[in-house]
Design a protein around this motif. Structure first.
Motif, PDB file in Angstrom:
ATOM      1  N   ASN A  34       0.817  -1.294  -0.041  1.00 21.41           N
ATOM      2  CA  ASN A  34       0.026  -0.041  -0.214  1.00 21.41           C
ATOM      3  C   ASN A  34       0.781   1.225   0.002  1.00 21.41           C
ATOM      4  OD1 ASN A  34      -2.407  -1.556  -0.047  1.00 21.41           O
ATOM      5  ND2 ASN A  34      -2.587  -1.458   2.281  1.00 21.41           N
ATOM      6  N   SER A  52       0.932   4.197  -2.932  1.00 22.08           N
ATOM      7  CA  SER A  52       0.654   5.701  -2.368  1.00 22.08           C
ATOM      8  C   SER A  52       1.777   6.531  -2.813  1.00 22.08           C
ATOM      9  CB  SER A  52       0.536   5.783  -0.878  1.00 22.08           C
ATOM     10  OG  SER A  52       1.791   5.427  -0.149  1.00 22.08           O
ATOM     11  N   LYS A  53       3.140   6.234  -3.005  1.00 25.04           N
ATOM     12  CA  LYS A  53       4.143   6.977  -3.315  1.00 25.04           C
ATOM     13  C   LYS A  53       4.060   7.426  -5.001  1.00 25.04           C
ATOM     14  CE  LYS A  53       7.365   5.648   0.152  1.00 25.04           C
ATOM     15  NZ  LYS A  53       8.646   4.908   0.679  1.00 25.04           N
ATOM     16  N   SER A  66       2.265   8.744  -8.681  1.00 23.97           N
ATOM     17  CA  SER A  66       1.342   9.892  -8.987  1.00 23.97           C
ATOM     18  C   SER A  66      -0.041   9.581  -9.273  1.00 23.97           C
ATOM     19  CB  SER A  66       2.101  10.645 -10.304  1.00 23.97           C
ATOM     20  OG  SER A  66       1.838   9.510 -11.269  1.00 23.97           O
ATOM     21  N   ASN A  67      -0.659  10.267  -9.236  1.00 21.36           N
ATOM     22  CA  ASN A  67      -2.307   9.843  -9.419  1.00 21.36           C
ATOM     23  C   ASN A  67      -2.494   9.123 -10.741  1.00 21.36           C
ATOM     24  OD1 ASN A  67      -2.766  11.071  -6.842  1.00 21.36           O
ATOM     25  ND2 ASN A  67      -3.357  13.118  -7.658  1.00 21.36           N
ATOM     26  N   ASP A  68      -2.072   9.397 -11.450  1.00 22.09           N
ATOM     27  CA  ASP A  68      -2.143   8.770 -13.054  1.00 22.09           C
ATOM     28  C   ASP A  68      -1.646   7.466 -12.933  1.00 22.09           C
ATOM     29  OD1 ASP A  68      -3.358  11.149 -14.045  1.00 22.09           O
ATOM     30  OD2 ASP A  68      -1.480  11.953 -15.002  1.00 22.09           O
ATOM     31  N   GLN A  69      -0.210   7.457 -12.353  1.00 22.18           N
ATOM     32  CA  GLN A  69       0.340   5.918 -12.218  1.00 22.18           C
ATOM     33  C   GLN A  69      -0.547   5.007 -11.277  1.00 22.18           C
ATOM     34  OE1 GLN A  69       4.111   7.269 -10.736  1.00 22.18           O
ATOM     35  NE2 GLN A  69       5.057   6.894 -12.734  1.00 22.18           N
ATOM     36  N   GLN A  70      -0.956   5.742 -10.052  1.00 21.66           N
ATOM     37  CA  GLN A  70      -1.988   4.953  -9.278  1.00 21.66           C
ATOM     38  C   GLN A  70      -3.078   4.327 -10.219  1.00 21.66           C
ATOM     39  OE1 GLN A  70      -2.831   6.545  -5.553  1.00 21.66           O
ATOM     40  NE2 GLN A  70      -1.050   7.303  -5.324  1.00 21.66           N
ATOM     41  N   ARG A  71      -3.744   5.153 -10.999  1.00 20.26           N
ATOM     42  CA  ARG A  71      -4.968   4.600 -11.737  1.00 20.26           C
ATOM     43  C   ARG A  71      -4.628   3.620 -12.641  1.00 20.26           C
ATOM     44  NH1 ARG A  71      -6.477  10.356 -11.484  1.00 20.26           N
ATOM     45  NH2 ARG A  71      -5.087  10.941 -13.255  1.00 20.26           N
ATOM     46  N   GLU A  72      -3.407   3.918 -13.269  1.00 17.77           N
ATOM     47  CA  GLU A  72      -2.898   2.786 -14.238  1.00 17.77           C
ATOM     48  C   GLU A  72      -2.868   1.469 -13.624  1.00 17.77           C
ATOM     49  OE1 GLU A  72      -0.243   3.834 -17.839  1.00 17.77           O
ATOM     50  OE2 GLU A  72       0.289   5.260 -16.374  1.00 17.77           O
ATOM     51  N   ARG A 115      -4.109   0.551 -10.537  1.00 15.07           N
ATOM     52  CA  ARG A 115      -5.229  -0.118 -10.269  1.00 15.07           C
ATOM     53  C   ARG A 115      -6.033  -0.837 -11.324  1.00 15.07           C
ATOM     54  NH1 ARG A 115      -5.350   4.457  -6.587  1.00 15.07           N
ATOM     55  NH2 ARG A 115      -4.993   3.735  -4.571  1.00 15.07           N
TER      56      ARG A 115
END
Length: 269
Positions: free
Chosen positions: A114, A118-119, A121-127, A129
């Motif tokens: 987790n 969390s570290k 970026s928002n775009d990377q987290q979306r990809e 997930r």
């Protein structure tokens, strides 16, 4: 290794009749080899999963006798394995939230994973997930496919009419299916000079791997059996997850291992 297994071997030697146990094992291996061998001069039928199920059913009494002796006569030995089983189960303990695994799905590594996500970026987290959701759906489908094959295998093994076992295709087990897929996707040397790389599922590679140690090919039915174990679902692309998380995850594993080693040294000293 010797320090760990020596007391187990000694306790087992005292608890069970190793002579009869080895004899039972030899009988099982003899039947297993006999079932697995094929007459290359004939288009003999390959052994099915149901055949191996019946083989295990035939010899399961010997296994029960061996385990019973170990539990009855080796109280300390059985306690060791009981504690080991409880400890192993604890590592896979998960919480159920609205029929979905959450909270501790990765055991002790959940917090670590987790934090790695969390570290990003928002775009990377979306990809990440999105790819993980696709992969989870793929695993669910694979599990359903494996379960359907297992149900068919069980029904066929219980059937008194052997003709009912002919409608079961492929082997159950999602890990076996994934393993076969990895083999099929493995890059192999090119066929012609300067040609494109082949893969494990290329026809020429399959033909070459079908050759036995004596240089002879088994019946064509061997080739056909591989097709029934192929994945009917195509695994999704998870390259973004691998690229963004795997290097950092390896670093975390190295840090955890180093911490446990330091802890072990301090306890021993």
């Amino acid at each position: 290794m010797v320090i760990v297994y020596d007391p187990i071997i000694r306790a087992l030697h005292k608890a069970v009749d190793l002579g009869s146990g080895v004899t039972d094992l030899q009988n099982f291996l003899d039947d297993l080899i006999s079932l697995s061998l094929m007459d290359k001069s004939k288009q003999s039928k390959l052994p099915t999963v149901q055949d191996f199920v019946r083989l295990l059913e035939k010899h399961q009494k010997s296994s029960h006798v061996f385990i019973h002796q170990a539990l009855k006569n080796g109280k300390e030995l059985s306690q060791w394995y009981h504690e080991y089983a409880l400890h192993a189960i604890e590592q896979y303990k998960q919480t159920q939230v609205n029929d979905h695994i959450g909270g501790t799905a990765a055991g002790d590594l959940t917090a670590c994973l987790n934090e790695l996500v969390s570290k990003l970026s928002n775009d990377q987290q979306r990809e990440v997930r999105n790819q993980l959701d696709q992969h989870a759906a793929f695993l669910d489908g694979l599990a359903q496919q494996s379960k359907a094959r297992m149900d068919g295998t069980i029904r066929a093994s219980l059937a008194t009419d052997k003709s009912e076992s002919s409608d079961v295709e492929g082997s159950p087990g999602m890990f076996l299916l994934k393993w076969q897929h990895f083999i099929d996707q493995t890059p192999i040397t090119p066929g012609p000079n300067n040609g494109p790389p082949r893969s494990g599922k290329s026809e020429s590679v399959v033909d070459a791997t079908a050759v036995d140690v004596d240089g002879e090919k088994p019946p064509v039915i061997y080739q056909q059996s591989r097709k029934t174990d192929a994945l009917s679902l195509e695994p999704p692309d998870v390259s973004v997850v691998v690229r963004l998380l795997v290097p950092r995850f390896k670093e975390e594993l190295q840090r955890i291992v180093a911490g446990k080693e330091r802890k072990g040294q301090s306890v021993s000293s």
